[in-house]
Design an enzyme around this catalytic site. Structure first.
Site, PDB file in Angstrom:
ATOM      1  CD  GLU B  49      -0.185  -3.520 -21.150  1.00  0.00           C
ATOM      2  OE1 GLU B  49      -1.005  -4.096 -20.570  1.00  0.00           O
ATOM      3  OE2 GLU B  49       0.489  -2.566 -20.558  1.00  0.00           O
ATOM      4  CG  PHE B 111      10.571  -1.293 -11.845  1.00  0.00           C
ATOM      5  CD1 PHE B 111       9.950  -2.082 -11.027  1.00  0.00           C
ATOM      6  CD2 PHE B 111      10.322  -0.301 -12.633  1.00  0.00           C
ATOM      7  CE1 PHE B 111       8.577  -1.779 -10.834  1.00  0.00           C
ATOM      8  CE2 PHE B 111       8.889  -0.056 -12.670  1.00  0.00           C
ATOM      9  CZ  PHE B 111       8.035  -0.820 -11.688  1.00  0.00           C
ATOM     10  CD  GLN B 112       7.049  -1.410 -15.262  1.00  0.00           C
ATOM     11  OE1 GLN B 112       7.322  -0.783 -16.095  1.00  0.00           O
ATOM     12  NE2 GLN B 112       5.651  -1.400 -14.856  1.00  0.00           N
ATOM     13  CE  LYS B 161      13.556   5.245 -20.392  1.00  0.00           C
ATOM     14  NZ  LYS B 161      13.093   5.389 -18.796  1.00  0.00           N
ATOM     15  CG  MET B 485     -18.699 -24.824 -25.975  1.00  0.00           C
ATOM     16  SD  MET B 485     -20.116 -25.197 -26.800  1.00  0.00           S
ATOM     17  CE  MET B 485     -19.810 -24.364 -28.437  1.00  0.00           C
TER      18      MET B 485
END
Lengths: 176, 577
Positions: B49, B111-112, B161, B485
């Protein structure tokens, strides 16, 4: 400063605390957005009061900000960037009426003289006795924040058991 | 028209002109992925993502249109936080749609589930949790409006959802056209034109300044004000520095262009600002990487500061004239106001200033030593060859570190929107996904990702996305086996005590890795191989290409203003000291 400004308006000391009044959308999470902004920008809130306005779509949040640590201008500009903040203004002590509410419980340990002394103080400050028993007394006082400070100071001698202040709320003086 | 929330969401995206969505489906966002099948909107399936977020940023940088991301709840949402923060710091317009657990399950540790709006509050311009299907078209319209107007930025819309799932009655809604008049944003009033009196005051300062510098920031590009800037600079005949976020907004080959200021800016750009008596800051924010130690920054300069975000005015340096407004409009107003003061003819004689500047340019050009035979490549040399072997409207994206600074220093940016990098947040791994997004938005342009080996290992898996979606980007991977760097800072400021900066030349084998991801890959180790390898890469247009340049590990970026020091203490290349 106008003639219409009531006595409560102009006696507040010029201090490092500034009062900012914001009108915000009355939506879930708006207070969290404001609080999160203060935290991440390193601004210090001295006190904060939130409640819906007469128009239920909006709430009013009154802050007292400690501007010793950050510029008032940055606080105002950053708050103004929040999408849910509709209006924002600084209320100068000379152009506004400020009030704060205190609830306080004090020990009076039975001795009659102390209790009498305390009631005189309540009278002087135009506070109210809300509850009392053998050993304690609960009072309320709604006044200028400085007046609350004074009351609190005087109560110390008695022994403060519990104390809760609301943080100041303010409205512009009429004609200011 | 009756429909369900999922259909409404996809239709709303179409109504906003969305041509592509970068995303990855999962449980909570599943119902929205079903109507995507019928939609004309292109969906790019990413491998992580964060990649979706950076692709959307690359797309937005290159095209000026908002990038759109769609991902699921929980880990999907937390994975995109870096990209949101990156977009927030660099004012990139994004709309990120995240799935959320059903409304009734919010707060139950389902969940999630995660508190997506809570987590992203500090890294978005605004975010929404939609509670009713009926609100979807309006909120999507508000999200695009907020993302693209005023100071642009990322906006996240969290969608439970149940309001998009056709099997749930809560998803039922009646479609309506998402137009401006249905928006409910009483607290959002983006700035437009500048206050004419302040503009006049600014023009007067300009017409009196003897050593002025135009300090052009990323806001010029966001406001699409490159033409206005050119007109102003030529009218008043004043040199221009372009910050890391503004490279390309003023042509590097223009005689008034001084290039990049800041910690790794060139000597002339840094010193011209330092000695200036008037900084005309346009869409710039006085970042610490530009100012160096603040109390030593441009000590004799008055400041005109133009920004669309009022909170930038006076945040760092208190300006003499502060103008809140859109750079495109304010610069046009400034041009008029300067003309009203007498225009080009009313400018003081600045020949001494100009000759001082050209003296610095002659004395302190960017320099590096070409490698001896048998030594590894100098990245500066490779970048010069790459610059000279690609069309001048090539889009260059970059990761973060030494390669980023060299790319900004050595490229010649003559067109706006050809340089895409992570400036504010400094996100390693930005370049590959950003290049993919830019190429999707600008398919006819050549897109090169300039990357380091540390960065590449963070997001390289998106080359799988590029191969599968036939997005033929090209990657110039500078492998110096170090977090370069950080290594440079340890060399200069930690007595060469190198702590956890060594990677490896050999592991991973970048050529095999790139080939495994469906790319053409070549390893380049000597100067004479550089041009042919680039020529070969430029010919390939059906799949991504990775050129691994084995680069010298000891090379440092100069000039440098050490952190916390004044810009007057700029350290030039050892050969110029």
């Amino acid at each position: 400063m106008t003639a219409a400004a009531p006595a409560g308006g102009h006696a507040a000391p010029a201090d490092r605390f500034h009062t900012i009044v914001t009108t915000v959308e009355n939506k879930p999470g708006v207070l969290a957005r404001v609080a999160s902004l203060f935290a991440r920008r390193g601004f210090n809130i001295e006190s904060l009061a939130v409640a819906p306005t007469a128009d239920e779509r909006f709430s009013r949040i009154t802050f007292t900000v400690d501007v010793a640590s950050s510029s008032l201008e940055q606080v105002v500009k950053q708050l103004d960037k929040l999408i849910n903040v509709v209006e924002i203004s600084e209320l100068k002590p000379t152009e506004s009426v400020e009030r704060e509410l205190m609830l306080v419980t004090v020990a009076v340990d039975g001795a009659g003289g102390r209790r009498h002394e305390l009631l005189e103080l309540v009278d002087d400050f135009r506070a109210y006795v809300l509850d009392a028993d053998q050993s304690q007394m609960m009072m309320s006082l709604a006044a200028r924040p400085a007046r609350l400070d004074e009351f609190e100071e005087r109560l110390r001698a008695f022994g403060i058991v519990q104390l809760q202040r609301t943080g100041r709320v303010a409205l512009p003086s009429l004609g200011s | 028209m009756e429909m369900n929330g999922g259909q409404a969401l996809v239709k709303a995206l179409e109504c906003e002109g969305t041509e592509v969505v970068f995303g990855l489906p999962g449980g909570a966002i599943l119902p929205v992925y079903d109507p995507i099948i019928e939609s004309p909107v292109r969906h790019i399936l990413v491998r992580h993502e964060q990649g979706a977020g950076h692709m959307a940023e690359g797309y937005a940088h290159a095209t000026g249109r908002p990038g759109v991301v769609m991902i699921t709840s929980g880990p999907g949402a937390t994975n995109v936080v870096t990209a949101l923060c990156d977009a927030y710091m660099d004012s990139v317009p994004l709309v990120c749609i995240t799935g959320q657990v059903p409304y009734a399950a919010i707060g139950t540790d389902a969940f999630q589930e995660c508190d997506t709006t809570g987590i992203t509050m500090a890294v978005t311009k605004h975010n929404f949790l939609v509670t009713e299907a009926q609100d979807i078209p309006r909120i999507i319209h508000e999200a695009f409006h907020i993302a693209t107007t005023g100071r642009p930025g990322p906006v996240l819309v969290d969608i439970p959802k149940d309001i998009v799932d056709p099997r749930n009655p809560r998803s039922a809604m009646t479609w309506y056209e998402p137009t401006d008049d249905i928006m409910e944003l009483p607290g959002y009033r983006p700035a437009t034109a500048g206050d004419p009196e302040l503009v006049r005051a600014a023009a007067e300062l300009i017409c009196k300044a003897e050593r002025p510098v135009l300090y052009a920031g990323g806001g010029i590009l966001k406001a699409r004000a490159a033409a206005e800037l050119l007109a102003l600079a030529e009218l008043i005949d004043v040199p221009v520095v372009t910050t890391l976020m503004a490279r390309g907004c003023f042509p590097d080959s223009h005689e008034l262009c001084l290039g990049m200021p800041g910690m790794h800016g060139n000597y002339t750009a840094v010193t011209a600002m330092q000695r200036s008596d008037l900084l005309i800051a346009l869409g710039a924010r006085f970042d610490d990487r530009v100012t160096g130690r603040l109390d030593g920054f441009a000590p004799d300069a008055k400041v005109i500061h133009v920004d669309i975000d009022a909170a930038e005015l006076g945040k760092v340096r208190v300006p003499d004239v502060a103008i809140r407004g859109d750079c495109k409009l304010v610069i046009a107003e400034l041009v008029e106001a300067v003309r009203a003061c007498g225009g080009a003819g009313a400018q003081p004689d600045r020949r001494v200033w100009r000759s001082t500047i050209s003296g610095w340019q002659e004395r302190y050009p960017l320099v590096y030593e070409q490698s001896e035979p048998g030594e590894l490549l100098k990245p500066q040399y490779v970048l010069e060859v790459l610059r000279d072997s690609t069309p001048d409207d090539t889009i260059v994206t970059s990761g973060v570190g030494q390669h980023q600074m060299w790319a900004s220093q050595y490229w010649r940016f003559d067109h706006p929107y050809t340089w895409i990098n992570s400036g504010g947040l400094g996100t390693m791994g930005f370049s590959v996904p950003a290049a993919i997004g830019a190429k999707v938005g600008m398919p006819d342009r050549m897109v090169w990702a300039v990357d380091g080996d540390g960065c590449f290992q963070m997001t390289a898996q998106e080359l799988v996305t590029a191969s599968m979606e036939r997005i033929p980007i090209k990657v110039a991977l500078f492998n110096n086996a170090y977090l370069g760097m950080v290594r440079q800072w340890q060399e200069m400021f930690y007595e060469e005590r190198y702590s956890e900066v060594y990677l490896s030349y050999e592991i991973p084998d970048y050529v095999k890795w790139a080939e495994a991801m469906g790319c053409v890959a070549l390893r380049v180790e000597s100067p004479e191989e550089v041009a042919p390898a680039i020529a070969k890469a430029n010919e390939i247009d059906d799949r991504p290409v990775v050129l691994e340049f084995r680069s010298s590990a000891g090379e440092n970026v100069f000039p440098m203003v050490p952190a916390g020091q004044s810009n007057s203490d700029i350290v030039v290349d050892p050969s110029q000291r």
